[in-house]
Design a protein around this motif. Structure first.
Motif, PDB file in Angstrom:
ATOM      1  N   ARG A 208       0.763  -1.492  -0.002  1.00 14.83           N
ATOM      2  CA  ARG A 208       0.050  -0.191   0.018  1.00 14.83           C
ATOM      3  C   ARG A 208       0.753   1.258   0.224  1.00 14.83           C
ATOM      4  O   ARG A 208       2.067   1.205   0.305  1.00 14.83           O
ATOM      5  N   THR A 322      -8.423  -4.266  -7.289  1.00 11.22           N
ATOM      6  CA  THR A 322      -9.542  -3.672  -7.456  1.00 11.22           C
ATOM      7  C   THR A 322      -9.465  -1.842  -7.717  1.00 11.22           C
ATOM      8  O   THR A 322      -9.099  -1.322  -7.375  1.00 11.22           O
ATOM      9  N   GLN A 323      -9.069  -2.228  -9.705  1.00  6.94           N
ATOM     10  CA  GLN A 323      -9.697  -0.892  -9.940  1.00  6.94           C
ATOM     11  C   GLN A 323     -10.912  -0.248 -10.312  1.00  6.94           C
ATOM     12  O   GLN A 323     -11.615  -0.492  -9.303  1.00  6.94           O
ATOM     13  N   GLY A 420     -11.205  -1.083  -9.928  1.00  5.67           N
ATOM     14  CA  GLY A 420     -10.961  -0.468  -8.829  1.00  5.67           C
ATOM     15  C   GLY A 420     -12.095  -0.935  -8.010  1.00  5.67           C
ATOM     16  O   GLY A 420     -12.971  -1.386  -7.897  1.00  5.67           O
ATOM     17  N   SER A 421     -11.102   0.417  -6.535  1.00  5.04           N
ATOM     18  CA  SER A 421     -12.067  -0.285  -5.093  1.00  5.04           C
ATOM     19  C   SER A 421     -12.357   1.222  -4.854  1.00  5.04           C
ATOM     20  O   SER A 421     -13.243   1.151  -3.761  1.00  5.04           O
ATOM     21  N   ASP A 422     -13.027   1.889  -5.874  1.00  8.09           N
ATOM     22  CA  ASP A 422     -13.594   3.244  -5.930  1.00  8.09           C
ATOM     23  C   ASP A 422     -14.720   3.920  -6.773  1.00  8.09           C
ATOM     24  O   ASP A 422     -14.471   3.990  -8.147  1.00  8.09           O
ATOM     25  N   ARG A 455     -21.678  -5.340  -1.211  1.00  3.52           N
ATOM     26  CA  ARG A 455     -20.274  -5.036  -1.601  1.00  3.52           C
ATOM     27  C   ARG A 455     -20.624  -3.407  -2.289  1.00  3.52           C
ATOM     28  O   ARG A 455     -21.421  -3.378  -3.277  1.00  3.52           O
ATOM     29  N   GLU A 456     -19.579  -2.446  -2.155  1.00  2.00           N
ATOM     30  CA  GLU A 456     -18.882  -1.735  -2.210  1.00  2.00           C
ATOM     31  C   GLU A 456     -19.324  -0.904  -3.614  1.00  2.00           C
ATOM     32  O   GLU A 456     -19.534  -1.765  -4.792  1.00  2.00           O
ATOM     33  N   LEU A 479     -18.017  -3.956  -6.927  1.00  2.00           N
ATOM     34  CA  LEU A 479     -17.211  -4.910  -6.930  1.00  2.00           C
ATOM     35  C   LEU A 479     -17.161  -6.616  -6.424  1.00  2.00           C
ATOM     36  O   LEU A 479     -17.893  -6.478  -5.638  1.00  2.00           O
ATOM     37  N   GLY A 481     -14.486  -8.658  -5.979  1.00  2.00           N
ATOM     38  CA  GLY A 481     -13.292  -8.670  -5.171  1.00  2.00           C
ATOM     39  C   GLY A 481     -12.696  -9.187  -6.278  1.00  2.00           C
ATOM     40  O   GLY A 481     -12.446  -9.704  -7.800  1.00  2.00           O
TER      41      GLY A 481
END
Length: 518
Positions: A208, A322-323, A420-422, A455-456, A479, A481
């Motif tokens: 990270r 996670t993009q 991704g994650s966002d 999930r997000e 997402l 994952g």
């Protein structure tokens, strides 16, 4: 290494056809592309340019070409060849010759962390490039995992030279890798590159960045400047050199000579003396090392298995890749999100709905049936609805559009890898700019972060013109994952948005949509 999108068929400068998104960082998107003039593959990167009254941003393309050419002469084979640079649609587009390597960000997304031997090798190769450039007074200023390409049969290749200083912005891409002096909008010199080198080492070893991306560049830069560094816990014999490079005061950072000595000792298996080579925070390094750009060849075996040091190697942790969620600007991609349907004329925040049953058939409205797609998802469709269109991309990505003859409403489902994650950032930074360029686009309310099936996810709604009529679209994505994500878009004529049948259809889609297990 998943690619994020299927072909957009968009061209830049009338010459470069964008095929697939291969990398995203804050304010930066990279595509695999085709050069329509030469027929050769290339990499095209879009970077948003700030609005500046003196028009300085328009000089960015020339600066990128000039600076890259200068550094490439100093360090042949180690700097990506920029074949073109354009200012188009308020963005800087750089066209780079195809690189036979993998962005460091993708390597980390797949492997999580690197052992300190491999991390030291990459850092030493980067230091070679920085030394050569600094000797000529050239600062990179934009180093990040997306600007470093790792190759199996040779040293790293660096992109992104010429971006720093091309506008008044303190940082154009990846603000979480900015030095504190850049975050304060002060002049960035070689010490900023050493900070970035330390941040890259930290990321390779810890999995990270030392300071996380906070969504908005100004918030991220504030954190870089003011928050304390999280102590590295997986850095082994490189811990002190990482901390020494990440000192807030540029005058207290380790010198290139000290950093090179430590990295070389790690690679020469003399790890016992590493800690002694790193001075305490108050000490400065000795005389500058003779600057060079060595062609350090290394094998994949040495890189991956370099564990002959008489020290326990860093534990490798797996980092979920996670993009961003899909968003090619067509009616089928959007990040998916929470579990209910919109209702009012403004931005909708629907009430929570129960999760669908495993079978997807519980309490279906009359006429609905469960459809199980061979691609790996299921949902309930109204009577007469079927697949209208299917498109497929690389790495199992696909888009399926559903509808019925004579019915102007459509539902599009997209599956992507390498996401991704966002989810909110994807709508804001990727999908929305394309919609704006298409014309007749008007977003409804804000982009909303939410959850869907635990999930997000994120929602966005907008008006547009289609076939001379005004339509309204609700987008929702989530997402899974491991770099995978689904997105859905529900589009109806604006006049039919409030129809009971339309509202019921959207509620049913969201309640019954299920990705295949695994």
């Amino acid at each position: 290494m998943g690619r994020a999108h299927v072909s957009t068929h968009q061209s830049v400068g009338g010459r470069y056809r964008l095929v697939e998104i291969t990398r995203r960082e804050t304010n930066s998107v990279r595509w695999y592309a085709d050069d329509l003039r030469t027929g050769r593959p290339c990499l095209v990167t879009r970077i948003g340019l700030p609005e500046e009254p003196d028009g300085a941003a328009h000089r960015a393309p020339a600066r990128v070409l000039r600076t890259t050419e200068s550094v490439a002469r100093l360090c042949p084979g180690r700097i990506a060849t920029v074949v073109d640079a354009l200012d188009e649609d308020g963005s800087l587009w750089t066209v780079t010759a195809w690189i036979d390597g993998t962005p460091l960000g993708e390597v980390l997304a797949e492997q999580g962390t690197l052992n300190y031997v491999r991390a030291a090798r990459i850092a030493l190769e980067l230091l070679d490039v920085l030394d050569a450039a600094h000797a000529e007074g050239i600062t990179h200023g934009e180093l990040s995992p997306g600007q470093v390409f790792v190759r199996e049969g040779g040293p790293v290749v660096v992109t992104g030279y010429g971006l720093a200083g091309s506008t008044t912005a303190p940082r154009l891409t990846a603000p979480s890798y900015a030095a504190p002096e850049q975050a304060r909008d002060e002049r960035a010199g070689p010490a900023a590159d050493l900070w970035a080198l330390g941040a890259l080492l930290y990321t390779m070893l810890e999995g990270r960045p030392p300071f996380r991306d906070r969504g908005r560049p100004e918030a991220t830069l504030k954190g870089v400047d003011r928050l304390p560094l999280r102590t590295p816990v997986r850095a082994g014999p490189l811990a002190r050199v990482v901390q020494g490079l990440l000192r807030k005061d540029p005058r207290e950072r380790l010198t290139r000579q000290v950093v090179r000595e430590v990295l070389t000792r790690v690679l020469s298996e003399d790890s016992g003396a590493v800690a002694e080579a790193v001075p305490s925070p108050r000490l400065r390094g000795g005389p500058a090392l003779a600057l060079r750009c060595a062609d350090r060849r290394w094998s994949g075996r040495t890189t991956v298995l370099g564990t002959t040091l008489a020290v326990v190697t860093v534990t490798v942790a797996v980092l979920a890749a996670t993009q961003s969620l899909p968003g090619t600007g067509s009616a089928a991609d959007a990040p998916a999100a929470s579990a209910s349907a919109p209702g009012d004329r403004g931005a909708s925040r629907p009430p929570a709905a129960p999760a669908p049953s495993p079978s997807g058939t519980a309490d279906l409205p009359p006429g609905y049936r469960t459809y199980r797609a061979p691609e790996g998802f299921s949902l309930a469709l109204p009577a007469g609805w079927q697949r209208l269109d299917t498109s497929r991309g690389a790495d199992l990505a696909y888009r399926v559009t559903f509808g019925a003859e004579g019915d102007p409403r459509t539902l599009a489902v997209t599956y992507s890898t390498g996401v991704g994650s966002d989810a909110v950032a994807v709508w804001r930074d990727d999908v929305e700019p394309r919609l704006e360029r298409s014309g007749d686009y008007e977003r409804i309310g804000s982009i909303r972060s939410t959850t869907y099936q635990g999930r997000e996810a994120a929602d966005m709604e907008w008006y547009a013109e289609a076939g001379g009529s005004r339509v309204r679209t609700f987008g929702r994505g989530f997402l899974l994952g491991g770099g995978r994500g689904f997105s859905l878009r529900w589009t109806t004529p604006d006049a039919a948005w409030e129809d009971g049948a339309s509202r019921e259809a959207l509620r049913t889609f969201l309640r019954t949509f299920r990705p295949a297990a695994g």
